[in-house]
Design an enzyme around this catalytic site. Sequence first.
Site, PDB file in Angstrom:
ATOM      1  N   ARG A  15      -7.588  13.418  -6.574  1.00  0.00           N
ATOM      2  CA  ARG A  15      -8.344  12.191  -6.816  1.00  0.00           C
ATOM      3  C   ARG A  15      -9.177  11.841  -5.588  1.00  0.00           C
ATOM      4  NH1 ARG A  15      -3.540   8.268  -8.375  1.00  0.00           N
ATOM      5  NH2 ARG A  15      -2.502   9.640  -6.915  1.00  0.00           N
ATOM      6  N   LYS A  75      -3.990   8.000  -1.811  1.00  0.00           N
ATOM      7  CA  LYS A  75      -2.585   8.009  -1.378  1.00  0.00           C
ATOM      8  C   LYS A  75      -2.454   7.528   0.057  1.00  0.00           C
ATOM      9  CE  LYS A  75       0.449   9.074  -3.554  1.00  0.00           C
ATOM     10  NZ  LYS A  75       1.200   8.221  -4.531  1.00  0.00           N
ATOM     11  N   TYR A  94      -3.233   3.094  -1.653  1.00  0.00           N
ATOM     12  CA  TYR A  94      -1.811   2.933  -1.965  1.00  0.00           C
ATOM     13  C   TYR A  94      -1.016   3.240  -0.705  1.00  0.00           C
ATOM     14  CZ  TYR A  94      -2.744   3.062  -7.013  1.00  0.00           C
ATOM     15  OH  TYR A  94      -3.181   2.794  -8.285  1.00  0.00           O
ATOM     16  N   HIS A  96       2.847   2.066  -0.593  1.00  0.00           N
ATOM     17  CA  HIS A  96       4.275   2.103  -0.974  1.00  0.00           C
ATOM     18  C   HIS A  96       5.160   2.120   0.270  1.00  0.00           C
ATOM     19  CE1 HIS A  96       3.257   2.474  -5.166  1.00  0.00           C
ATOM     20  NE2 HIS A  96       2.420   3.440  -4.873  1.00  0.00           N
ATOM     21  N   GLU A 118      -1.027  -1.392  -4.310  1.00  0.00           N
ATOM     22  CA  GLU A 118       0.084  -1.678  -5.225  1.00  0.00           C
ATOM     23  C   GLU A 118       0.585  -3.110  -5.159  1.00  0.00           C
ATOM     24  OE1 GLU A 118       0.286   0.394  -2.664  1.00  0.00           O
ATOM     25  OE2 GLU A 118       2.032  -0.097  -1.452  1.00  0.00           O
ATOM     26  N   SER A 134      -0.414   3.476 -13.483  1.00  0.00           N
ATOM     27  CA  SER A 134       0.801   3.382 -14.290  1.00  0.00           C
ATOM     28  C   SER A 134       0.510   3.796 -15.729  1.00  0.00           C
ATOM     29  CB  SER A 134       1.347   1.954 -14.256  1.00  0.00           C
ATOM     30  OG  SER A 134       1.842   1.653 -12.977  1.00  0.00           O
ATOM     31  N   ILE A 178       4.229  -1.529 -17.544  1.00  0.00           N
ATOM     32  CA  ILE A 178       3.066  -0.717 -17.936  1.00  0.00           C
ATOM     33  C   ILE A 178       3.480   0.736 -18.185  1.00  0.00           C
ATOM     34  CG2 ILE A 178       0.739   0.020 -17.307  1.00  0.00           C
ATOM     35  CD1 ILE A 178       0.913  -2.983 -17.436  1.00  0.00           C
ATOM     36  N   VAL A 239      11.150   1.452 -13.724  1.00  0.00           N
ATOM     37  CA  VAL A 239      11.379   0.066 -13.284  1.00  0.00           C
ATOM     38  C   VAL A 239      10.571  -0.224 -12.022  1.00  0.00           C
ATOM     39  CG1 VAL A 239      13.745   0.134 -14.164  1.00  0.00           C
ATOM     40  CG2 VAL A 239      13.334   0.433 -11.735  1.00  0.00           C
ATOM     41  N   LEU A 240      10.320  -1.469 -11.800  1.00  0.00           N
ATOM     42  CA  LEU A 240       9.645  -1.868 -10.561  1.00  0.00           C
ATOM     43  C   LEU A 240      10.106  -3.251 -10.144  1.00  0.00           C
ATOM     44  CD1 LEU A 240       7.443  -1.435  -8.365  1.00  0.00           C
ATOM     45  CD2 LEU A 240       5.869  -2.626  -9.870  1.00  0.00           C
ATOM     46  N   ASP A 270       8.107   6.874  -6.490  1.00  0.00           N
ATOM     47  CA  ASP A 270       7.266   6.439  -5.364  1.00  0.00           C
ATOM     48  C   ASP A 270       7.793   5.154  -4.737  1.00  0.00           C
ATOM     49  OD1 ASP A 270       6.622   4.888  -7.545  1.00  0.00           O
ATOM     50  OD2 ASP A 270       4.473   4.896  -7.178  1.00  0.00           O
ATOM     51  N   VAL A 298       7.805  13.834  -9.573  1.00  0.00           N
ATOM     52  CA  VAL A 298       6.543  13.979  -8.832  1.00  0.00           C
ATOM     53  C   VAL A 298       6.017  12.587  -8.471  1.00  0.00           C
ATOM     54  CG1 VAL A 298       4.158  14.809  -8.972  1.00  0.00           C
ATOM     55  CG2 VAL A 298       6.027  16.189  -9.914  1.00  0.00           C
ATOM     56  N   ALA A 299       5.775  12.398  -7.186  1.00  0.00           N
ATOM     57  CA  ALA A 299       5.433  11.057  -6.710  1.00  0.00           C
ATOM     58  C   ALA A 299       3.974  10.686  -6.975  1.00  0.00           C
ATOM     59  CB  ALA A 299       5.740  10.948  -5.224  1.00  0.00           C
TER      60      ALA A 299
HETATM   61  N1  LIG Z   1       5.144   8.693  -9.910  1.00  0.00           N
HETATM   62  C1  LIG Z   1       3.899   8.271 -10.090  1.00  0.00           C
HETATM   63  O1  LIG Z   1       2.968   9.048 -10.026  1.00  0.00           O
HETATM   64  C2  LIG Z   1       3.642   6.823 -10.436  1.00  0.00           C
HETATM   65  C3  LIG Z   1       2.409   6.398 -10.940  1.00  0.00           C
HETATM   66  C4  LIG Z   1       2.238   5.058 -11.311  1.00  0.00           C
HETATM   67  C5  LIG Z   1       3.286   4.157 -11.155  1.00  0.00           C
HETATM   68  N2  LIG Z   1       4.461   4.591 -10.625  1.00  0.00           N
HETATM   69  C6  LIG Z   1       5.633   3.721 -10.452  1.00  0.00           C
HETATM   70  O2  LIG Z   1       6.222   3.431 -11.717  1.00  0.00           O
HETATM   71  C7  LIG Z   1       7.029   2.281 -11.588  1.00  0.00           C
HETATM   72  C8  LIG Z   1       6.787   1.315 -12.736  1.00  0.00           C
HETATM   73  O3  LIG Z   1       5.477   0.765 -12.643  1.00  0.00           O
HETATM   74  P1  LIG Z   1       4.891  -0.266 -13.709  1.00  0.00           P
HETATM   75  O4  LIG Z   1       3.447  -0.396 -13.422  1.00  0.00           O
HETATM   76  O5  LIG Z   1       5.316   0.083 -15.072  1.00  0.00           O
HETATM   77  O6  LIG Z   1       5.613  -1.621 -13.248  1.00  0.00           O
HETATM   78  P2  LIG Z   1       5.755  -2.967 -14.120  1.00  0.00           P
HETATM   79  O7  LIG Z   1       5.964  -4.068 -13.146  1.00  0.00           O
HETATM   80  O8  LIG Z   1       4.662  -3.086 -15.110  1.00  0.00           O
HETATM   81  O9  LIG Z   1       7.085  -2.738 -14.932  1.00  0.00           O
HETATM   82  C9  LIG Z   1       8.328  -2.659 -14.327  1.00  0.00           C
HETATM   83  C10 LIG Z   1       9.349  -3.173 -15.317  1.00  0.00           C
HETATM   84  O10 LIG Z   1      10.632  -2.893 -14.769  1.00  0.00           O
HETATM   85  C11 LIG Z   1      11.464  -3.943 -15.232  1.00  0.00           C
HETATM   86  N3  LIG Z   1      12.703  -3.939 -14.478  1.00  0.00           N
HETATM   87  C12 LIG Z   1      12.972  -4.392 -13.235  1.00  0.00           C
HETATM   88  N4  LIG Z   1      14.272  -4.205 -12.949  1.00  0.00           N
HETATM   89  C13 LIG Z   1      14.828  -3.599 -14.032  1.00  0.00           C
HETATM   90  C14 LIG Z   1      16.123  -3.154 -14.357  1.00  0.00           C
HETATM   91  N5  LIG Z   1      17.151  -3.279 -13.507  1.00  0.00           N
HETATM   92  N6  LIG Z   1      16.321  -2.590 -15.578  1.00  0.00           N
HETATM   93  C15 LIG Z   1      15.308  -2.427 -16.444  1.00  0.00           C
HETATM   94  N7  LIG Z   1      14.062  -2.863 -16.206  1.00  0.00           N
HETATM   95  C16 LIG Z   1      13.828  -3.423 -15.017  1.00  0.00           C
HETATM   96  C17 LIG Z   1      10.602  -5.196 -15.048  1.00  0.00           C
HETATM   97  O11 LIG Z   1      11.119  -6.281 -15.790  1.00  0.00           O
HETATM   98  C18 LIG Z   1       9.273  -4.678 -15.555  1.00  0.00           C
HETATM   99  O12 LIG Z   1       9.080  -4.937 -16.933  1.00  0.00           O
HETATM  100  C19 LIG Z   1       6.686   1.708 -10.197  1.00  0.00           C
HETATM  101  O13 LIG Z   1       7.672   2.103  -9.272  1.00  0.00           O
HETATM  102  C20 LIG Z   1       5.374   2.377  -9.869  1.00  0.00           C
HETATM  103  O14 LIG Z   1       5.159   2.432  -8.463  1.00  0.00           O
HETATM  104  C21 LIG Z   1       4.643   5.904 -10.258  1.00  0.00           C
END
Ligand SMILES: NC(=O)c1ccc[n+]([C@@H]2O[C@H](COP(=O)([O-])OP(=O)(O)OC[C@H]3O[C@@H](n4cnc5c(N)ncnc54)[C@H](O)[C@@H]3O)[C@@H](O)[C@H]2O)c1
Length: 372
Positions: A15, A75, A94, A96, A118, A134, A178, A239-240, A270, A298-299
Amino acid sequence: MIIGVPKEIKNNENRVALTPAGAQELVKRGHSVYVQHTAGEGSGFPDEMYVEAGATILPTIEATYEIAEMIMKVKEPIEAEYPLIKEDQLLFTYFHFASYEPLTKAMVASKSVCLAYETVEKPDKSLPLLVPMSEVAGRMAVQKGANYLEKPLGGRGILLGGVPGVLPAKVLILGGGIVGTQAAWMAAGLGADVTIMDLNLQRLRYLADVMPANVNTMMSNEFNIRKLIQNHDLIIGAVLIPGAKAPHLITRDMLKDMLPGTVLVDVAVDQGGCIETCKPTTHQDPTFVIDDVVHYCVANMPGAVPYTSTLALTNATLPYAMQLADKGWKKAAQDNPDLVPGLNIINGDIVYQAVAEAFDMDYTPVIKYLAD
Ligand SMILES: NC(=O)c1ccc[n+]([C@@H]2O[C@H](COP(=O)([O-])OP(=O)(O)OC[C@H]3O[C@@H](n4cnc5c(N)ncnc54)[C@H](O)[C@@H]3O)[C@@H](O)[C@H]2O)c1
C-alpha cells in the site's frame, strides 16, 4: 507544507499513503508533495502518475524523511526508519503503539509528533481511519479462513457453505464491530452457519436486525466462548478496546477443546491479539499450527490487496491530511476534535492515556499542547 510519502518497507506491504489523485489535491492547495521512487508501484500507481499530479519523486527513503514536515505512511515505522525521523516532524500513519513498546520508546525519543490513524475518533466514538482497513480485513478473514479450512492447508477439510445434503461450516466471530460485521456478511453470503459474539447488547440487537437468517448473535463471555469453540470450524478474532491491548478471549488451554483442523484468524493481532497463542505472522509465512489448530495472524492483512486497500484508506485519510497540511497539526486539532485523540506522542510526551498505561510510562494530557 512539505509532505513526504515514503515507500512502505514492511514485509509484503504494497500500500501507499497517498494516491496520485490525493497528491494532486494537496498540490492544488499550494503544498509540496515528495514521493519516494516506486512508492506507489505496488498499488498500481507508477512514478509518472505522481509527476503528472504535480509531485516530485525522490530517489531514497532518507531523502524523503529529510525534506518532509509531514510524513504520510501506512504502517508504523520499523527499526530501520527510527533514525530518519526528525524532531517536530509530523508522522501521520498507523502506529498501534499499545502492542509494541520499542516503537513507543523510539517515537518518544525522536521528539516527533505522532498522529495515529487508528485513534482518530469521531464524536460518535467511531474510528474513521480504522474503518476502511477493517472493512477489507473483515472480508479477507473469511476468504483466508475458507482457504485454510482445506485439508492440504491443515484445516478440517470442510467447505464453508456445505452443499445440498451436507451441513455448512460453523463460523464464530468474536467482536461484532466493523471487522466482525464484514466477516459475517461474507461468511453468511457463502452459506456458513455464523455466530457473532459481542459485549455490547445494543450492537447485538442491531446485528440481529440487519443480518441474514444464517447469522446468530450471542453475548460474549468466557462460558459461552468455551462452549462454542468446541464445535466451530472457523473462529475469527475481531475485538477492539480502542488504543489498548486486546483481551485474550481464547486462552492456550482452550485449544485442546477445539476440533482438530479448526482455523483461527486473529484479525486483532495488530493490537496484541484476542487469542493467547497468536503471534504476528506475515503474508509470506502466514500460519502456524498449535495442538492441531491452524493460526492465521497476519498483522497487515489489507496489504495483500493493495489496490483496494490504498483507495479505501486514502478516501478516508485525505480530508484529514488536507486539514493538517493547510493549518499545521495544532490548529487542525484545535479546529477538528476528531484529530485530538489521534495525537499519541508529542515532543517526547505520551499524550494518549491507554498507550502510557500499556507500558507504565508517564502520561501527559494532550491539552498541554493544544492550549494557545
Ligand atoms: N490484522 C489486520 O490486518 C487488521 C486490519 C484492520 C483491523 N484490524 C484490527 O481488528 C480489530 C477489530 O477492529 P474493528 O474495526 O472491527 O473494531 P470495532 O471497534 O469496530 O469493533 C470491535 C468490537 O469488539 C467488541 N468487543 C470488545 N471487547 C469484547 C469482548 N470481550 N468480547 C466480544 N466483543 C468485544 C466491541 O464491543 C466492538 O463491537 C482491531 O484490533 C483492529 O486493529 C486488524
